[in-house]
Motif scaffolding. Sequence first.
Motif, PDB file in Angstrom:
ATOM      1  N   LEU A 104       0.819  -1.211   0.000  1.00  0.00           N
ATOM      2  CA  LEU A 104       0.000   0.000   0.000  1.00  0.00           C
ATOM      3  C   LEU A 104       0.852   1.261   0.000  1.00  0.00           C
ATOM      4  CD1 LEU A 104      -2.935  -0.600   2.518  1.00  0.00           C
ATOM      5  CD2 LEU A 104      -3.126  -0.108   0.087  1.00  0.00           C
ATOM      6  N   GLY A 105       1.830   1.307   0.882  1.00  0.00           N
ATOM      7  CA  GLY A 105       2.617   2.519   1.045  1.00  0.00           C
ATOM      8  C   GLY A 105       1.798   3.619   1.700  1.00  0.00           C
ATOM      9  N   ALA A 106       2.317   4.835   1.660  1.00  0.00           N
ATOM     10  CA  ALA A 106       1.675   5.972   2.326  1.00  0.00           C
ATOM     11  C   ALA A 106       0.761   6.768   1.410  1.00  0.00           C
ATOM     12  CB  ALA A 106       2.744   6.893   2.912  1.00  0.00           C
ATOM     13  N   GLU A 107       1.005   6.718   0.104  1.00  0.00           N
ATOM     14  CA  GLU A 107       0.336   7.635  -0.812  1.00  0.00           C
ATOM     15  C   GLU A 107      -1.190   7.514  -0.835  1.00  0.00           C
ATOM     16  OE1 GLU A 107      -0.072  10.824  -3.219  1.00  0.00           O
ATOM     17  OE2 GLU A 107       1.683  10.149  -2.073  1.00  0.00           O
ATOM     18  N   PRO A 108      -1.778   6.296  -0.797  1.00  0.00           N
ATOM     19  CA  PRO A 108      -3.245   6.235  -0.795  1.00  0.00           C
ATOM     20  C   PRO A 108      -3.860   6.936   0.409  1.00  0.00           C
ATOM     21  CG  PRO A 108      -2.318   4.103  -1.381  1.00  0.00           C
ATOM     22  CD  PRO A 108      -1.174   4.952  -0.912  1.00  0.00           C
ATOM     23  N   LEU A 109      -3.237   6.813   1.572  1.00  0.00           N
ATOM     24  CA  LEU A 109      -3.786   7.463   2.764  1.00  0.00           C
ATOM     25  C   LEU A 109      -3.601   8.976   2.703  1.00  0.00           C
ATOM     26  CD1 LEU A 109      -2.790   4.404   3.801  1.00  0.00           C
ATOM     27  CD2 LEU A 109      -3.792   5.314   5.896  1.00  0.00           C
ATOM     28  N   ARG A 110      -2.470   9.404   2.152  1.00  0.00           N
ATOM     29  CA  ARG A 110      -2.249  10.845   2.010  1.00  0.00           C
ATOM     30  C   ARG A 110      -3.280  11.446   1.050  1.00  0.00           C
ATOM     31  NH1 ARG A 110       0.482  14.873  -0.879  1.00  0.00           N
ATOM     32  NH2 ARG A 110       0.758  13.460  -2.633  1.00  0.00           N
ATOM     33  N   GLU A 111      -3.532  10.763  -0.060  1.00  0.00           N
ATOM     34  CA  GLU A 111      -4.514  11.256  -1.024  1.00  0.00           C
ATOM     35  C   GLU A 111      -5.917  11.240  -0.428  1.00  0.00           C
ATOM     36  OE1 GLU A 111      -6.266  12.835  -4.321  1.00  0.00           O
ATOM     37  OE2 GLU A 111      -4.136  12.785  -3.757  1.00  0.00           O
ATOM     38  N   LEU A 112      -6.242  10.216   0.357  1.00  0.00           N
ATOM     39  CA  LEU A 112      -7.544  10.161   1.010  1.00  0.00           C
ATOM     40  C   LEU A 112      -7.711  11.343   1.957  1.00  0.00           C
ATOM     41  CD1 LEU A 112     -10.203   8.666   1.585  1.00  0.00           C
ATOM     42  CD2 LEU A 112      -8.970   7.334   3.331  1.00  0.00           C
ATOM     43  N   MET A 113      -6.650  11.685   2.689  1.00  0.00           N
ATOM     44  CA  MET A 113      -6.690  12.853   3.564  1.00  0.00           C
ATOM     45  C   MET A 113      -6.996  14.113   2.756  1.00  0.00           C
ATOM     46  SD  MET A 113      -3.574  14.562   5.728  1.00  0.00           S
ATOM     47  CE  MET A 113      -2.763  14.984   4.167  1.00  0.00           C
ATOM     48  N   HIS A 114      -6.324  14.278   1.626  1.00  0.00           N
ATOM     49  CA  HIS A 114      -6.536  15.468   0.801  1.00  0.00           C
ATOM     50  C   HIS A 114      -7.969  15.553   0.288  1.00  0.00           C
ATOM     51  CE1 HIS A 114      -1.970  15.920  -0.172  1.00  0.00           C
ATOM     52  NE2 HIS A 114      -2.304  16.418   0.992  1.00  0.00           N
ATOM     53  N   GLN A 115      -8.549  14.410  -0.041  1.00  0.00           N
ATOM     54  CA  GLN A 115      -9.897  14.424  -0.603  1.00  0.00           C
ATOM     55  C   GLN A 115     -10.980  14.515   0.459  1.00  0.00           C
ATOM     56  OE1 GLN A 115     -10.784  11.305  -3.404  1.00  0.00           O
ATOM     57  NE2 GLN A 115      -8.836  11.506  -4.497  1.00  0.00           N
ATOM     58  N   ALA A 116     -10.793  13.835   1.578  1.00  0.00           N
ATOM     59  CA  ALA A 116     -11.892  13.650   2.532  1.00  0.00           C
ATOM     60  C   ALA A 116     -11.854  14.571   3.742  1.00  0.00           C
ATOM     61  CB  ALA A 116     -11.925  12.186   2.993  1.00  0.00           C
ATOM     62  N   CYS A 117     -10.689  15.075   4.109  1.00  0.00           N
ATOM     63  CA  CYS A 117     -10.591  15.889   5.321  1.00  0.00           C
ATOM     64  C   CYS A 117     -10.919  17.344   4.988  1.00  0.00           C
ATOM     65  CB  CYS A 117      -9.204  15.756   5.942  1.00  0.00           C
ATOM     66  SG  CYS A 117      -8.872  14.102   6.584  1.00  0.00           S
ATOM     67  N   VAL A 118     -12.193  17.611   4.928  1.00  0.00           N
ATOM     68  CA  VAL A 118     -12.697  18.926   4.540  1.00  0.00           C
ATOM     69  C   VAL A 118     -13.197  19.665   5.782  1.00  0.00           C
ATOM     70  CG1 VAL A 118     -13.315  18.128   2.233  1.00  0.00           C
ATOM     71  CG2 VAL A 118     -14.995  17.975   4.095  1.00  0.00           C
ATOM     72  N   PRO A 119     -13.330  20.998   5.702  1.00  0.00           N
ATOM     73  CA  PRO A 119     -13.862  21.742   6.857  1.00  0.00           C
ATOM     74  C   PRO A 119     -15.241  21.239   7.254  1.00  0.00           C
ATOM     75  CG  PRO A 119     -12.863  23.243   5.276  1.00  0.00           C
ATOM     76  CD  PRO A 119     -12.907  21.894   4.605  1.00  0.00           C
ATOM     77  N   LEU A 120     -15.518  21.260   8.557  1.00  0.00           N
ATOM     78  CA  LEU A 120     -16.782  20.746   9.070  1.00  0.00           C
ATOM     79  C   LEU A 120     -17.762  21.847   9.467  1.00  0.00           C
ATOM     80  CD1 LEU A 120     -15.428  17.857  11.358  1.00  0.00           C
ATOM     81  CD2 LEU A 120     -16.493  17.621   9.109  1.00  0.00           C
TER      82      LEU A 120
END
Length: 401
Positions: A104-120
Motif C-alpha cells: 500500500l505505502g503511504a500515498e493512498p492514505l495521504r490522497e484520502l486525507m486530501h480528498q476527505a478531510c474537509v472543513p466541518l
Amino acid sequence: MARTKAVLGSGARLSDYLSATLLARVFPADQINQILDAQGRNSRRVRSFPALVGVYYCMALSLYPEAAYEEVFAVLAEGFAWSQGRTQPTPVAKSSISELRSKLGAEPLRELMHQACVPLAQARKHPQAFFGKHRVVAIDGSNFDVPDEVDNVETFGYPGSRTGQANYPQAQCAVLVECGTHAILNAHIGPYHATEWDVCVPLLDSLGPGMLCLADRGFDAYSYWKQARATGADLLWRCANNRILPVEKELDDGSYLSRIYPRKSRKNAAEAIEVRVIEYEITNPEGKPERYRMLTSLLNPKEDPAEELTALYHTRWEIESVFDELKTHQQQSRRVLRSKTPELVRQEFYGWVLAHYAVRWLVHQTALEHKVAHDTLSFTRHLHLLRRTQPRSGDFSPSAA
C-alpha cells in the motif's frame, strides 16, 4: 476491546462488512477504491485481507495503539463475525499484514486525507468557528519519536540533547486545523532537521479564499508570507518584537500600516507587501507583562478592529489541543510509532490523522444533532465510543452519539 481472535464465516469477506462501518461512513469504500485504482495499488483478486481493508486497518492502528498487529485486525474482523452471529473469523498472520502495508505505502492514505478531510463548521450553525466572513484555521508543527532503525535514522534524523543524542530518531510534522472543530484539514511529515516552514509548505494546498490563518512566531518571513497570501487566504501571524517595521500610517484603533520586504532587499517598492501591525501586552501566568506583536493582511480597522483580532489570535492555542488529542489521548501517550521503515512511518502518520478526523467527524455529528458548540463535547469520550463500537459498528448510528 475484545482480544479473542475469530475467523470469518465460509464465503464471507471482511471487506463486505467494512462497507458499513463507522470509519467507512467518514471515508466511503468507493472513494478509497477509486484512489487505489488510480494509483495501481488495489487488489487484483478477492482476498481475505484486500487493499481496501488495509487502508481502514492503517487507521485502526492508531485507535488501538496498545494492541499487537493481529489484535487490531481481530477488532475489525470481530465486527463481521458479531454481525453474522459467528465467533471465529479467519485470523491473518502478521507477515500478511506487513506485506499488505508495504504494498500500500503511504500515498493512498495521504490522497484520502486530501480528498476527505474537509472543513466541518457551517457559518450559520457554528459562528464560533468564524471571524466575520472568515473561517478561522491555524498551522503549527510538532515532533514525535519513530523506531530506532537505520532507515528511519537516515531519513528523519536524531534530535540533539544535552548528553549528545536522543534515544530515538524523530520526525517533524505540521498540521492545518479548523480551530472551531479541531478537524485536521491537511498534514505533512518530514525530517527532524527540516525547517518548520518546509514541512508546512504542502499545507498551503488546503488554504484558500474565505480563510483566516493564524500562526505563531517563526512563520513571518517575507517569502513565507508571500506564499501563504498567494493562496487567497488572509493571515494573522505573530512576529518577532525586534523586527523593524516602520510606521507608514497610524490607524484609529492603535494599529498601524507598514511594509515588509525580502531579506537583503534595497526596499524595492515593487516587492513590498503592505501589512497591518498590531501590538499589545498581556500579563502571563507568572504575573509578568508579555508583549505581543502581530502582522495581518486585514488592513481595515473598521471592519476588523485590533481589539477583536488580538482576542481572536489566542484561539491559535486550539491547535495545541489537537496535538494533545493526537499524542496523549489517541496514542495513549505511546512515545514511539510502530513502523520500522520511513514509508510505513508516513503511512502510519496519515492513518493517525485520518482516525483523528473520524473522531472529530463523530463529535461534529453530535454537535449538529444537539445544537451545541464543539468545545462543549469531549474528544476523549467520542474516541472511546469509536473504539468500543468499531467492532460492532455495522449496527451503530452516529446520530445516536
